[in-house]
Motif scaffolding. Structure first.
Motif, PDB file in Angstrom:
ATOM      1  N   THR A  17       0.849  -1.190   0.000  1.00 16.32           N
ATOM      2  CA  THR A  17       0.000   0.000   0.000  1.00 16.32           C
ATOM      3  C   THR A  17       0.882   1.235   0.000  1.00 16.32           C
ATOM      4  OG1 THR A  17      -1.764  -1.108   1.225  1.00 16.32           O
ATOM      5  CG2 THR A  17      -1.791   1.290   1.193  1.00 16.32           C
ATOM      6  N   LEU A  18       0.715   2.055  -1.006  1.00 12.73           N
ATOM      7  CA  LEU A  18       1.441   3.310  -1.089  1.00 12.73           C
ATOM      8  C   LEU A  18       0.599   4.433  -0.495  1.00 12.73           C
ATOM      9  CD1 LEU A  18       2.862   3.093  -4.723  1.00 12.73           C
ATOM     10  CD2 LEU A  18       3.793   2.154  -2.609  1.00 12.73           C
ATOM     11  N   SER A  19       1.264   5.361   0.149  1.00  7.53           N
ATOM     12  CA  SER A  19       0.589   6.515   0.728  1.00  7.53           C
ATOM     13  C   SER A  19       1.230   7.789   0.199  1.00  7.53           C
ATOM     14  CB  SER A  19       0.712   6.492   2.254  1.00  7.53           C
ATOM     15  OG  SER A  19       0.152   5.328   2.790  1.00  7.53           O
ATOM     16  N   CYS A  20       0.437   8.820   0.118  1.00  8.60           N
ATOM     17  CA  CYS A  20       0.941  10.115  -0.324  1.00  8.60           C
ATOM     18  C   CYS A  20       0.226  11.192   0.478  1.00  8.60           C
ATOM     19  CB  CYS A  20       0.702  10.297  -1.816  1.00  8.60           C
ATOM     20  SG  CYS A  20       1.199  11.915  -2.456  1.00  8.60           S
ATOM     21  N   ALA A  21       0.988  11.926   1.251  1.00  5.95           N
ATOM     22  CA  ALA A  21       0.428  12.983   2.085  1.00  5.95           C
ATOM     23  C   ALA A  21       0.768  14.346   1.492  1.00  5.95           C
ATOM     24  CB  ALA A  21       0.989  12.877   3.497  1.00  5.95           C
ATOM     25  N   ALA A  22      -0.239  15.181   1.381  1.00  3.05           N
ATOM     26  CA  ALA A  22      -0.040  16.525   0.852  1.00  3.05           C
ATOM     27  C   ALA A  22       0.050  17.521   1.995  1.00  3.05           C
ATOM     28  CB  ALA A  22      -1.184  16.904  -0.077  1.00  3.05           C
ATOM     29  N   SER A  23       0.905  18.496   1.838  1.00  4.84           N
ATOM     30  CA  SER A  23       1.034  19.557   2.826  1.00  4.84           C
ATOM     31  C   SER A  23       1.176  20.895   2.117  1.00  4.84           C
ATOM     32  CB  SER A  23       2.243  19.314   3.728  1.00  4.84           C
ATOM     33  OG  SER A  23       3.438  19.277   2.965  1.00  4.84           O
ATOM     34  N   GLY A  24       0.722  21.929   2.769  1.00  2.13           N
ATOM     35  CA  GLY A  24       0.849  23.262   2.211  1.00  2.13           C
ATOM     36  C   GLY A  24      -0.218  23.637   1.205  1.00  2.13           C
ATOM     37  N   ARG A  25      -1.040  22.672   0.846  1.00  2.00           N
ATOM     38  CA  ARG A  25      -2.094  22.919  -0.142  1.00  2.00           C
ATOM     39  C   ARG A  25      -3.123  21.815   0.007  1.00  2.00           C
ATOM     40  NH1 ARG A  25      -2.728  25.208  -5.368  1.00  2.00           N
ATOM     41  NH2 ARG A  25      -4.201  24.052  -6.658  1.00  2.00           N
ATOM     42  N   THR A  26      -4.386  22.174  -0.116  1.00  2.33           N
ATOM     43  CA  THR A  26      -5.424  21.156  -0.066  1.00  2.33           C
ATOM     44  C   THR A  26      -5.827  20.742  -1.470  1.00  2.33           C
ATOM     45  OG1 THR A  26      -7.632  20.617   0.735  1.00  2.33           O
ATOM     46  CG2 THR A  26      -7.246  22.895   0.063  1.00  2.33           C
ATOM     47  N   PHE A  27      -6.074  19.443  -1.622  1.00  4.24           N
ATOM     48  CA  PHE A  27      -6.507  18.910  -2.918  1.00  4.24           C
ATOM     49  C   PHE A  27      -7.930  18.369  -2.837  1.00  4.24           C
ATOM     50  CE2 PHE A  27      -2.687  19.204  -5.415  1.00  4.24           C
ATOM     51  CZ  PHE A  27      -1.663  19.239  -4.485  1.00  4.24           C
ATOM     52  N   SER A  28      -8.695  18.872  -1.882  1.00  7.44           N
ATOM     53  CA  SER A  28     -10.018  18.315  -1.655  1.00  7.44           C
ATOM     54  C   SER A  28     -10.929  18.453  -2.872  1.00  7.44           C
ATOM     55  CB  SER A  28     -10.664  18.981  -0.447  1.00  7.44           C
ATOM     56  OG  SER A  28     -10.765  20.380  -0.651  1.00  7.44           O
ATOM     57  N   ASP A  29     -10.737  19.490  -3.671  1.00  8.63           N
ATOM     58  CA  ASP A  29     -11.580  19.702  -4.842  1.00  8.63           C
ATOM     59  C   ASP A  29     -10.829  19.422  -6.145  1.00  8.63           C
ATOM     60  OD1 ASP A  29     -12.966  22.566  -3.205  1.00  8.63           O
ATOM     61  OD2 ASP A  29     -13.734  20.519  -3.283  1.00  8.63           O
ATOM     62  N   ALA A  30      -9.690  18.770  -6.040  1.00 11.33           N
ATOM     63  CA  ALA A  30      -8.853  18.541  -7.221  1.00 11.33           C
ATOM     64  C   ALA A  30      -8.496  17.062  -7.339  1.00 11.33           C
ATOM     65  CB  ALA A  30      -7.579  19.374  -7.112  1.00 11.33           C
ATOM     66  N   PRO A  31      -8.182  16.623  -8.535  1.00  9.94           N
ATOM     67  CA  PRO A  31      -7.788  15.220  -8.727  1.00  9.94           C
ATOM     68  C   PRO A  31      -6.424  14.920  -8.109  1.00  9.94           C
ATOM     69  CG  PRO A  31      -8.407  16.258 -10.808  1.00  9.94           C
ATOM     70  CD  PRO A  31      -8.252  17.344  -9.803  1.00  9.94           C
TER      71      PRO A  31
END
Length: 124
Positions: A17-31
């Motif tokens: 299982t790969l994980s990818c955490a975003a920081s500094g920007r939200t991608f809630s409305d983006a692919p």
């Protein structure tokens, strides 16, 4: 910034299982999506997910891989089952923009934000 993790060495038929955490920007409305690149090969799409545009999978991983997101954690995951040696590659997570059209979900050039990549090696 996108930070990918979870890669490793696994035998044929195994799972990761790969994980990818975003920081500094939200991608809630983006692919968000996963791509991969094997040595000597071009980067190829694996899976993409958008709340409004749906889910896409490359034909080679359909039925074996599952992409999911945790919008609260601003993260995307890739569950990989029944892995094959042909899945060996560096896997990259990517984040797009709200304006991305559906037909571009599996196009690397449409994504503006990229993680550093995590190596997945499947032994035969």
């Amino acid at each position: 910034q996108l930070q990918a993790s979870g890669g490793g060495l696994v035998q044929t038929g195994g799972s990761l299982t790969l994980s990818c955490a975003a920081s500094g920007r939200t991608f809630s409305d983006a692919p968000m999506a996963w791509f991969r690149q094997a040595p000597g090969e071009e980067r190829e799409s694996v899976a993409a997910l958008s709340r409004s545009r749906g889910i896409r999978y490359a034909d080679s991983v359909k039925g074996r891989f599952t992409i999911s997101r945790d919008y609260g954690r601003n993260s995307v995951y890739l569950q990989m089952n029944n892995l094959e040696p042909e899945d060996t590659a560096v896997y990259y997570c990517a984040g797009g923009s709200r304006s991305m059209i559906s037909s571009s979900l599996m196009t690397a050039a449409a994504y503006n934000y990229w993680g550093q990549g995590t190596q997945v090696t499947v032994s035969s």
